[in-house]
Design a protein around this motif. Structure first.
Motif, PDB file in Angstrom:
ATOM      1  N   ALA A 112       4.485   7.159  -4.002  1.00 42.82           N
ATOM      2  CA  ALA A 112       4.589   7.100  -2.536  1.00 42.82           C
ATOM      3  C   ALA A 112       4.917   5.688  -2.065  1.00 42.82           C
ATOM      4  O   ALA A 112       5.739   5.485  -1.161  1.00 42.82           O
ATOM      5  CB  ALA A 112       3.283   7.583  -1.911  1.00 42.82           C
ATOM      6  N   GLY A 113       4.280   4.691  -2.660  1.00 41.50           N
ATOM      7  CA  GLY A 113       4.608   3.310  -2.293  1.00 41.50           C
ATOM      8  C   GLY A 113       6.022   2.943  -2.678  1.00 41.50           C
ATOM      9  O   GLY A 113       6.700   2.181  -1.963  1.00 41.50           O
ATOM     10  N   ARG A 114       6.474   3.492  -3.832  1.00 43.64           N
ATOM     11  CA  ARG A 114       7.854   3.196  -4.243  1.00 43.64           C
ATOM     12  C   ARG A 114       8.859   3.801  -3.255  1.00 43.64           C
ATOM     13  O   ARG A 114       9.951   3.262  -3.049  1.00 43.64           O
ATOM     14  CB  ARG A 114       8.093   3.744  -5.651  1.00 43.64           C
ATOM     15  N   GLN A 115       8.502   4.922  -2.629  1.00 44.98           N
ATOM     16  CA  GLN A 115       9.395   5.536  -1.638  1.00 44.98           C
ATOM     17  C   GLN A 115       9.650   4.580  -0.471  1.00 44.98           C
ATOM     18  O   GLN A 115      10.768   4.490   0.045  1.00 44.98           O
ATOM     19  CB  GLN A 115       8.792   6.846  -1.128  1.00 44.98           C
TER      20      GLN A 115
ATOM     21  N   ALA B  32       6.096   4.192   8.686  1.00 41.87           N
ATOM     22  CA  ALA B  32       4.770   4.421   9.253  1.00 41.87           C
ATOM     23  C   ALA B  32       4.161   5.714   8.712  1.00 41.87           C
ATOM     24  O   ALA B  32       2.971   5.764   8.331  1.00 41.87           O
ATOM     25  CB  ALA B  32       4.852   4.462  10.777  1.00 41.87           C
ATOM     26  N   LYS B  33       4.959   6.753   8.676  1.00 35.46           N
ATOM     27  CA  LYS B  33       4.434   8.016   8.158  1.00 35.46           C
ATOM     28  C   LYS B  33       4.123   7.915   6.654  1.00 35.46           C
ATOM     29  O   LYS B  33       3.145   8.509   6.164  1.00 35.46           O
ATOM     30  CB  LYS B  33       5.438   9.143   8.414  1.00 35.46           C
ATOM     31  N   MET B  34       4.944   7.187   5.877  1.00 35.92           N
ATOM     32  CA  MET B  34       4.667   7.023   4.456  1.00 35.92           C
ATOM     33  C   MET B  34       3.380   6.223   4.228  1.00 35.92           C
ATOM     34  O   MET B  34       2.610   6.480   3.284  1.00 35.92           O
ATOM     35  CB  MET B  34       5.832   6.322   3.750  1.00 35.92           C
ATOM     36  N   ASP B  35       3.117   5.241   5.144  1.00 33.76           N
ATOM     37  CA  ASP B  35       1.856   4.509   5.040  1.00 33.76           C
ATOM     38  C   ASP B  35       0.679   5.443   5.223  1.00 33.76           C
ATOM     39  O   ASP B  35      -0.335   5.358   4.497  1.00 33.76           O
ATOM     40  CB  ASP B  35       1.819   3.396   6.102  1.00 33.76           C
ATOM     41  N   LYS B  36       0.785   6.325   6.184  1.00 35.32           N
ATOM     42  CA  LYS B  36      -0.307   7.285   6.381  1.00 35.32           C
ATOM     43  C   LYS B  36      -0.493   8.179   5.146  1.00 35.32           C
ATOM     44  O   LYS B  36      -1.624   8.509   4.762  1.00 35.32           O
ATOM     45  CB  LYS B  36      -0.006   8.151   7.617  1.00 35.32           C
ATOM     46  N   ILE B  37       0.632   8.593   4.555  1.00 35.65           N
ATOM     47  CA  ILE B  37       0.530   9.443   3.357  1.00 35.65           C
ATOM     48  C   ILE B  37      -0.161   8.693   2.214  1.00 35.65           C
ATOM     49  O   ILE B  37      -1.030   9.240   1.523  1.00 35.65           O
ATOM     50  CB  ILE B  37       1.934   9.926   2.945  1.00 35.65           C
ATOM     51  N   VAL B  38       0.236   7.408   2.023  1.00 35.39           N
ATOM     52  CA  VAL B  38      -0.398   6.604   0.956  1.00 35.39           C
ATOM     53  C   VAL B  38      -1.890   6.459   1.213  1.00 35.39           C
ATOM     54  O   VAL B  38      -2.722   6.604   0.305  1.00 35.39           O
ATOM     55  CB  VAL B  38       0.295   5.229   0.855  1.00 35.39           C
ATOM     56  N   PHE B  39      -2.238   6.184   2.460  1.00 34.74           N
ATOM     57  CA  PHE B  39      -3.665   6.047   2.788  1.00 34.74           C
ATOM     58  C   PHE B  39      -4.402   7.364   2.588  1.00 34.74           C
ATOM     59  O   PHE B  39      -5.575   7.375   2.184  1.00 34.74           O
ATOM     60  CB  PHE B  39      -3.815   5.572   4.241  1.00 34.74           C
ATOM     61  N   GLN B  40      -3.728   8.485   2.898  1.00 41.49           N
ATOM     62  CA  GLN B  40      -4.372   9.782   2.695  1.00 41.49           C
ATOM     63  C   GLN B  40      -4.606  10.049   1.198  1.00 41.49           C
ATOM     64  O   GLN B  40      -5.659  10.560   0.801  1.00 41.49           O
ATOM     65  CB  GLN B  40      -3.506  10.901   3.301  1.00 41.49           C
ATOM     66  N   PHE B  41      -3.596   9.694   0.382  1.00 42.35           N
ATOM     67  CA  PHE B  41      -3.788   9.807  -1.076  1.00 42.35           C
ATOM     68  C   PHE B  41      -5.002   8.997  -1.520  1.00 42.35           C
ATOM     69  O   PHE B  41      -5.848   9.470  -2.293  1.00 42.35           O
ATOM     70  CB  PHE B  41      -2.543   9.307  -1.822  1.00 42.35           C
ATOM     71  N   ASP B  42      -5.094   7.764  -1.059  1.00 44.63           N
ATOM     72  CA  ASP B  42      -6.207   6.897  -1.460  1.00 44.63           C
ATOM     73  C   ASP B  42      -7.535   7.443  -0.947  1.00 44.63           C
ATOM     74  O   ASP B  42      -8.552   7.377  -1.640  1.00 44.63           O
ATOM     75  CB  ASP B  42      -5.945   5.488  -0.902  1.00 44.63           C
ATOM     76  N   LYS B  43      -7.536   7.985   0.267  1.00 45.30           N
ATOM     77  CA  LYS B  43      -8.762   8.531   0.832  1.00 45.30           C
ATOM     78  C   LYS B  43      -9.265   9.724   0.021  1.00 45.30           C
ATOM     79  O   LYS B  43     -10.453   9.837  -0.294  1.00 45.30           O
ATOM     80  CB  LYS B  43      -8.505   8.934   2.283  1.00 45.30           C
ATOM     81  N   GLU B  44      -8.346  10.621  -0.316  1.00 49.75           N
ATOM     82  CA  GLU B  44      -8.755  11.789  -1.100  1.00 49.75           C
ATOM     83  C   GLU B  44      -9.232  11.383  -2.495  1.00 49.75           C
ATOM     84  O   GLU B  44     -10.169  11.980  -3.045  1.00 49.75           O
ATOM     85  CB  GLU B  44      -7.583  12.774  -1.187  1.00 49.75           C
ATOM     86  N   SER B  45      -8.601  10.364  -3.088  1.00 53.38           N
ATOM     87  CA  SER B  45      -9.051   9.878  -4.393  1.00 53.38           C
ATOM     88  C   SER B  45     -10.468   9.314  -4.305  1.00 53.38           C
ATOM     89  O   SER B  45     -11.322   9.563  -5.178  1.00 53.38           O
ATOM     90  CB  SER B  45      -8.086   8.816  -4.913  1.00 53.38           C
ATOM     91  N   PHE B  46     -10.731   8.574  -3.230  1.00 53.42           N
ATOM     92  CA  PHE B  46     -12.071   8.017  -3.053  1.00 53.42           C
ATOM     93  C   PHE B  46     -13.099   9.131  -2.838  1.00 53.42           C
ATOM     94  O   PHE B  46     -14.235   9.059  -3.319  1.00 53.42           O
ATOM     95  CB  PHE B  46     -12.054   7.058  -1.862  1.00 53.42           C
ATOM     96  N   GLN B  47     -12.701  10.177  -2.110  1.00 48.16           N
ATOM     97  CA  GLN B  47     -13.618  11.309  -1.915  1.00 48.16           C
ATOM     98  C   GLN B  47     -13.951  11.978  -3.251  1.00 48.16           C
ATOM     99  O   GLN B  47     -15.082  12.393  -3.490  1.00 48.16           O
ATOM    100  CB  GLN B  47     -12.986  12.321  -0.954  1.00 48.16           C
ATOM    101  N   ARG B  48     -12.960  12.084  -4.146  1.00 52.44           N
ATOM    102  CA  ARG B  48     -13.238  12.677  -5.452  1.00 52.44           C
ATOM    103  C   ARG B  48     -14.206  11.797  -6.253  1.00 52.44           C
ATOM    104  O   ARG B  48     -15.072  12.309  -6.983  1.00 52.44           O
ATOM    105  CB  ARG B  48     -11.926  12.876  -6.224  1.00 52.44           C
TER     106      ARG B  48
END
Length: 476
Positions: free
Chosen positions: A51-54, A160-176
């Motif tokens: 996602a960051g590479r995108q 901006a939308k890709m930043d939100k997606i990256v943060f969402q990925f990180d958030k879900e990883s932290f929840q796991r």
């Protein structure tokens, strides 16, 4: 003890098995969850990286689009089409929740991410189509500039939308991770409870049972020590009696051996005396008479016989008398050679070899110094001579040898007598009876007996078709 075996051992075994199974199951479950979460976290990091590479690829493609529309020179050698293709494939993989990794595909479930990618799709499609227009060589420059304008307009929204997606990925990883931590706490608490129950239900009964068993064992050990002490005293008395009995038996055996040795020595000494007396009788009695008969017969040689047959018979008679005299001398020599007492063992053995070789036709050698007489007592001298005589007779009769050698040497204070032949040989076991004694028909038992009476050692080395070697060692 039988009650403990049935009531305690079986129940404790069941408790142990159940407790160990529960602990093992909890441990394996924790390891499985940790391993699975680690794998998921690895996949999460891969998704975050993609996602960051995108974002980076979109910025790079925008830069290349600006340079392409402005027809400016640049050092970026990357193909625009290849970057666009990678950017599109990565976006589709993320949007379709199928990200390729080394061992397959990574999939995930997230309604929030699905909504974000759905919201991002129009912006991505607009930017992608404009990238294609910018890279199309058939499109005019004004149209490319218009496409570039739309790209520059949409790019901030895409980032901006890709930043939100990256943060969402990180958030879900932290929840796991948080879920894993909670599960880990639950498993740890359950393991502690199982161990605590095991201590109450298993270890404590084991300790009490062990205490009772140790007490019983201590009492049994004290009683056993008392019994052992009494048994030890009885054993000591029995050992003393056994030792005394063994000592008496050994003394009896030694006495019997001494008696047998004295008896054998006396018997052999008597035989030698009888042989000496008989040899003197043959030599001085019959020998002298035969010699006189020979002289009288030789005087009659001058008498003329009228019959030629009588003349031949008389000559045969003279020859027969000479043969009888020679045989008598040989028998007298074999019974007791005078050269043994006159010149010693070396000279007697040499003469024995010469006479035996003449009678048997076998090559017999003597290896010894005939000019030097070995000083030894009379019984030892006679005993060694009889051993050599017996061994030589055995070799002549049974070995089928072509060559026999007798060797006599003195090594410091030891006499070594060796008789060797190149005959057919034999197996040593074939010469011994079941009790280990040599069979008397071959004279080996006589040799062994004479060697023992001289306090010597006898060694026989023989193999089939390899000859025989008899060695006798006697200390002076």
């Amino acid at each position: 003890m039988e009650r403990l075996d049935k009531s305690v051992a079986s129940s404790l075994t069941r408790f142990y098995i159940v407790a160990l199974c529960v602990v093992a199951m909890l441990t394996i479950s924790g390891l499985f969850l940790i391993r699975r979460t680690i794998n998921n976290l690895n996949h999460d990091s891969r998704m975050v990286n993609v996602a960051g590479r995108q974002r980076m690829l979109s910025q790079r493609l925008t830069k290349l689009a600006i340079l392409n529309v402005g027809q400016m020179k640049h050092s970026d050698s990357t193909q625009f089409n290849a970057l666009v293709k990678i950017w599109k494939e990565s976006h589709e993989n993320l949007a379709n929740k199928k990200l390729p990794v080394e061992n397959g595909l990574v999939t995930w479930k997230s309604a929030a991410l699905d909504s974000m990618f759905l919201d991002l799709m129009p912006v991505f499609d607009s930017i992608y189509l404009n990238f294609l227009l910018v890279n199309d060589s058939t499109i005019a420059v004004p149209q490319k500039q218009q496409a570039l304008s739309q790209i520059l307009e949409k790019e901030p929204l895409f980032l901006a939308k890709m930043d939100k997606i990256v943060f969402q990925f990180d958030k879900e990883s932290f929840q796991r991770l948080e879920n894993l931590e909670r599960i880990e706490w639950i498993l740890d608490i359950m393991t502690i409870l199982v161990l605590f129950a095991e201590g109450i239900l298993i270890f404590r009964p084991v300790v009490n049972t062990t205490r009772r068993v140790v007490k019983m064992l201590t009492e049994s050990e004290n009683a056993l020590q008392l019994s052992n002490q009494k048994l030890k005293e009885a054993n000591n008395q029995l050992l003393e009696a056994q030792n005394e009995l063994l000592r008496v038996e050994e003394e009896k055996y030694e006495l019997q051996l001494a008696e047998d040795r004295i008896r054998a020595s006396a018997l052999i000494e008597g035989q030698e005396e009888e042989r000496k007396r008989f040899a003197l009788e043959l030599h001085d009695g019959i020998g002298q008479m035969l010699t006189g008969l020979k002289l009288h017969a030789e005087k009659l040689k001058s008498v003329q016989f009228h019959d030629e047959k009588n003349q031949k018979r008389f000559e045969q008679l003279v020859t027969l008398i000479q043969d009888i005299i020679q045989t008598t001398r040989q028998i007298s020599f074999n019974l007791m050679p005078s050269v043994l007492s006159d010149f010693g063992l070396n000279a007697a053995l040499r003469l024995l070899c010469e006479q035996t070789a003449e009678l048997s036709g076998i090559k017999i050698e003597f290896d010894g110094d005939v000019n030097k007489r070995i000083e030894m007592n009379r019984p030892m001298e006679i005993g060694l001579y009889r051993i050599a005589q017996e061994a030589l007779n055995n070799a002549v009769k049974h070995a089928n040898a072509d060559k026999i050698k007798i060797k006599l040497e003195q090594n410091k204070n030891r006499i070594i007598l060796e008789i060797t032949d190149d005959g057919k040989g034999f197996l040593i076991s074939n010469l011994k009876s079941e009790d280990g004694l040599f069979l008397t028909r071959n004279g080996m038992e006589n040799i062994r007996t004479r060697t023992q009476l001289l306090n010597g050692e006898m060694e026989i080395v023989s193999k089939v078709d390899s000859g025989t070697n008899l060695i006798v060692r006697v200390d002076l």
